[in-house]
Design a protein around this motif. Structure first.
Motif, PDB file in Angstrom:
ATOM      1  N   ASP A   1      -5.630   6.085  -3.682  1.00 11.71           N
ATOM      2  CA  ASP A   1      -4.542   6.943  -3.202  1.00 11.71           C
ATOM      3  C   ASP A   1      -3.263   6.103  -3.093  1.00 11.71           C
ATOM      4  OD1 ASP A   1      -2.740   8.479  -1.743  1.00 11.71           O
ATOM      5  OD2 ASP A   1      -4.249   9.279  -0.382  1.00 11.71           O
ATOM      6  N   PRO A   2      -2.192   6.476  -3.783  1.00 10.45           N
ATOM      7  CA  PRO A   2      -0.957   5.679  -3.722  1.00 10.45           C
ATOM      8  C   PRO A   2      -0.445   5.453  -2.301  1.00 10.45           C
ATOM      9  CG  PRO A   2      -0.808   7.313  -5.462  1.00 10.45           C
ATOM     10  CD  PRO A   2      -2.066   7.624  -4.698  1.00 10.45           C
ATOM     11  N   LYS A   3      -0.745   6.380  -1.397  1.00 13.13           N
ATOM     12  CA  LYS A   3      -0.273   6.235  -0.024  1.00 13.13           C
ATOM     13  C   LYS A   3      -0.978   5.098   0.712  1.00 13.13           C
ATOM     14  CE  LYS A   3      -0.099   8.590   4.450  1.00 13.13           C
ATOM     15  NZ  LYS A   3      -0.553   9.759   5.236  1.00 13.13           N
ATOM     16  N   THR A   4      -2.245   4.880   0.400  1.00 12.08           N
ATOM     17  CA  THR A   4      -3.050   3.914   1.162  1.00 12.08           C
ATOM     18  C   THR A   4      -3.527   2.717   0.350  1.00 12.08           C
ATOM     19  OG1 THR A   4      -5.022   5.268   0.694  1.00 12.08           O
ATOM     20  CG2 THR A   4      -3.878   5.672   2.783  1.00 12.08           C
ATOM     21  N   ALA A   5      -3.349   2.761  -0.979  1.00 13.97           N
ATOM     22  CA  ALA A   5      -3.924   1.729  -1.845  1.00 13.97           C
ATOM     23  C   ALA A   5      -3.465   0.325  -1.477  1.00 13.97           C
ATOM     24  CB  ALA A   5      -3.579   2.022  -3.306  1.00 13.97           C
ATOM     25  N   PHE A   6      -2.201   0.154  -1.094  1.00 16.76           N
ATOM     26  CA  PHE A   6      -1.671  -1.169  -0.781  1.00 16.76           C
ATOM     27  C   PHE A   6      -1.314  -1.298   0.698  1.00 16.76           C
ATOM     28  CE2 PHE A   6      -0.834  -0.275  -5.223  1.00 16.76           C
ATOM     29  CZ  PHE A   6      -1.324  -1.408  -5.852  1.00 16.76           C
ATOM     30  N   SER A   7      -1.835  -0.393   1.493  1.00 22.73           N
ATOM     31  CA  SER A   7      -1.489  -0.376   2.917  1.00 22.73           C
ATOM     32  C   SER A   7      -2.262  -1.426   3.698  1.00 22.73           C
ATOM     33  CB  SER A   7      -1.773   1.003   3.508  1.00 22.73           C
ATOM     34  OG  SER A   7      -1.592   0.989   4.909  1.00 22.73           O
ATOM     35  N   GLY A   8      -1.571  -2.022   4.658  1.00 27.53           N
ATOM     36  CA  GLY A   8      -2.233  -2.924   5.597  1.00 27.53           C
ATOM     37  C   GLY A   8      -2.327  -2.320   6.981  1.00 27.53           C
ATOM     38  N   GLU A   9      -2.038  -1.021   7.083  1.00 22.02           N
ATOM     39  CA  GLU A   9      -2.056  -0.352   8.377  1.00 22.02           C
ATOM     40  C   GLU A   9      -3.488  -0.066   8.812  1.00 22.02           C
ATOM     41  OE1 GLU A   9       0.780   0.014  10.044  1.00 22.02           O
ATOM     42  OE2 GLU A   9       1.779  -0.895   8.307  1.00 22.02           O
ATOM     43  N   ALA A  10      -3.789  -0.354  10.056  1.00 20.66           N
ATOM     44  CA  ALA A  10      -5.151  -0.158  10.564  1.00 20.66           C
ATOM     45  C   ALA A  10      -5.554   1.306  10.569  1.00 20.66           C
ATOM     46  CB  ALA A  10      -5.263  -0.741  11.970  1.00 20.66           C
ATOM     47  N   ASN A  11      -4.583   2.219  10.698  1.00 21.06           N
ATOM     48  CA  ASN A  11      -4.913   3.652  10.746  1.00 21.06           C
ATOM     49  C   ASN A  11      -4.946   4.294   9.365  1.00 21.06           C
ATOM     50  OD1 ASN A  11      -2.148   3.560  10.273  1.00 21.06           O
ATOM     51  ND2 ASN A  11      -1.732   5.391  11.498  1.00 21.06           N
ATOM     52  N   GLU A  12      -4.871   3.463   8.302  1.00 24.01           N
ATOM     53  CA  GLU A  12      -4.989   3.986   6.942  1.00 24.01           C
ATOM     54  C   GLU A  12      -6.175   3.350   6.224  1.00 24.01           C
ATOM     55  OE1 GLU A  12      -1.098   3.447   5.197  1.00 24.01           O
ATOM     56  OE2 GLU A  12      -0.331   5.272   6.160  1.00 24.01           O
ATOM     57  N   ALA A  13      -7.141   2.905   7.003  1.00 28.57           N
ATOM     58  CA  ALA A  13      -8.372   2.327   6.462  1.00 28.57           C
ATOM     59  C   ALA A  13      -9.322   3.453   6.035  1.00 28.57           C
ATOM     60  CB  ALA A  13      -9.037   1.452   7.526  1.00 28.57           C
ATOM     61  N   PRO A  14     -10.303   3.139   5.194  1.00 30.06           N
ATOM     62  CA  PRO A  14     -11.239   4.174   4.727  1.00 30.06           C
ATOM     63  C   PRO A  14     -11.931   4.949   5.844  1.00 30.06           C
ATOM     64  CG  PRO A  14     -11.441   2.229   3.369  1.00 30.06           C
ATOM     65  CD  PRO A  14     -10.504   1.864   4.478  1.00 30.06           C
TER      66      PRO A  14
END
Length: 472
Positions: free
Chosen positions: A202-215
């Motif tokens: 998902d482009p929104k989460t693929a490179f995210s380091g946010e803890a609330n955007e984890a699988p």
């Protein structure tokens, strides 16, 4: 010329000598899969030679299995391992190991098991036979099951009657921590793993380091991080189970393993050590008892340090009264209030966070540090899987152990996947990760620290290490 498979078999046989010698020295029989586990029946893994032999046997055996079986079988059966985790959770939640523990070695028919746990014998029968095929429980007669070495560690230390009458107490005994961990693996971890691809693509989460955007957050359909989610009233059972499981994991690694390495005794009188994110202060308390010349300050969230202070008043009142052990509320993403400390410690903190947030934590400590300050990170150092000869010497650091395994073993994990599994689990839960020595070197340098030395206890990342850095 000796074939690879024969060479692997010979490596196994050569190293069995060390394990049999260990048993003979202690006057015990080699462990049997048929018997329930008893403390002391395992091999002496605190003996370096025995530990090495055990690692070599496991690595060679796994390579032998993967060589002999068709690759389709290897890959498909590994992919199906999530089903096995779900089945293990079923056994743990229905207290099947506890039921069979009371039944004794003769075992119990699946219908009798299910009459106690109030489940469908047709369905539970399939689950139990699946588990028995994976060396968890044993089928002693058709549809009759008993505990074996692996299943017996799911026993929670309470009677089946107590477990059914007071389910809220099921993790109240120390033995219950294993069942709690298995429950987490079969619940949150499986759910997070099922959304790993979706999160990474998902482009929104693929490179995210946010803890609330984890699988796991995607799987549970929440905008909260897992830590925030656990604080919600409806998540109390999960939060309690997580706490019990983490206590159990901590007992697998004696605290002496994490305290040894850095020269604590070399610190001057009244040196200040700041335990950043130190929880209830167990690590600092153990160190303070051994090193009375040092002052320890434990920092964490308000409710956590309040709990820690009350516990310290019971277990180490003289340390609290003398000021050698104190507690302070602090958010480690904000400026560090204690400047110029002799040591800043981060135990099991950095692996919870992505590089983005780990950088902030480390940068805040660098801003507070004096030239004489030292940073100690206690976390796993996971090894590279490639041959040691291929590792870039530019990241060579004093104290780093390189995995060494005899030929023809080609996988330098030593058959120990746990450290690498742990890294992916941290990503599932909170976009964290375990790190290689190269990862630590780069992360620290970007935050203004130089990786100076490490203290490791094994080369395969099973145990935690101390990573020591100095200000640049």
């Amino acid at each position: 010329m000796t074939s690879t498979i024969r060479a692997l078999a010979e490596v196994i046989l050569q190293n069995i000598d060390a394990l049999e010698a260990d048993c003979a020295r202690r006057g015990v029989e080699a462990p049997s899969m048929k018997e329930p586990f008893k403390p002391g029946s395992e091999f002496s893994l605190n003996d370096a030679d025995v530990q090495k032999a055990s690692t070599v046997i496991v690595a060679a055996a796994q390579q032998l299995i993967n060589t002999v079986q068709p690759p389709q079988v290897n890959l498909v059966m590994t992919a199906y391992s999530t089903t096995l985790a779900g089945a293990i959770r079923v056994a743990a939640e229905f207290h099947i190991a506890d039921i069979l523990s009371e039944a004794g070695p003769a075992g119990l028919h699946v219908k009798d098991i299910c009459s106690i746990c109030k489940a469908d014998p047709v369905k539970i029968g399939q689950v139990l036979r699946f588990l028995a095929s994976a060396w968890i429980f044993q089928e002693v007669k058709p549809d009759v099951y008993s505990n074996n070495r692996n299943s017996s560690i799911m026993v929670k230390g309470l009677s089946v009657k107590e477990l059914h009458e007071s389910p809220e107490t099921k993790y109240s005994k120390p033995e219950g921590s294993t069942a709690a961990l298995l429950g987490i693996i079969g619940d949150e971890t499986i759910k997070g793993a099922s959304y790993l691809y979706e999160t990474l693509s998902d482009p929104k989460t693929a490179f995210s380091g946010e803890a609330n955007e984890a699988p796991l957050c995607k799987a549970l359909n929440t905008d909260l991080s897992c830590w925030q989610l656990y604080e919600q009233p409806e998540q109390q059972e999960r939060q309690h189970r997580f706490g019990v499981a983490m206590q159990g994991i901590s007992r697998l690694e004696p605290i002496e393993v994490t305290t040894k390495g850095f020269d604590w005794s070399g610190l001057k009188k009244d040196a200040v050590v700041v335990d950043v994110g130190g929880g209830i202060g167990s690590f600092s308390l153990a160190l303070a008892k051994e090193h009375p010349q040092v002052k320890f300050v434990v920092q964490d969230r308000g409710p956590v340090v309040e709990d820690g202070l009350e516990r310290a008043k019971v277990f180490f009142p003289e340390g609290v009264d003398s000021g050698r052990l104190s507690f302070q509320e602090h958010n480690f993403f904000e400026s560090e209030p204690i400047k110029n400390a002799d040591v800043y410690m981060l135990k099991f903190i950095i692996h919870d966070w992505s590089n983005k947030y780990s950088h902030i934590i480390l940068k805040r400590l660098r801003e507070a540090a004096a030239p004489h300050s030292r940073l100690i990170i206690v976390d796993k150092i996971i090894p590279y899987i490639c041959p040691p000869s291929e590792v870039n010497e530019d990241v060579s650091v004093p104290g780093v152990w390189k995995p060494e395994l005899p030929e023809p073993i080609v996988n330098m994990s030593g058959g120990i996947i746990y450290p690498h599994l742990s890294s992916v689990v941290m990503m599932l839960w909170c976009n964290g990760q375990e790190r290689t020595i190269g990862d630590f070197n780069e992360l620290l340098a970007e935050a203004g620290w130089k990786l100076e030395q490490v203290h490791q206890h094994d080369a395969f990342g099973q145990n935690s290490s101390q990573i020591i850095a100095v200000p640049i």
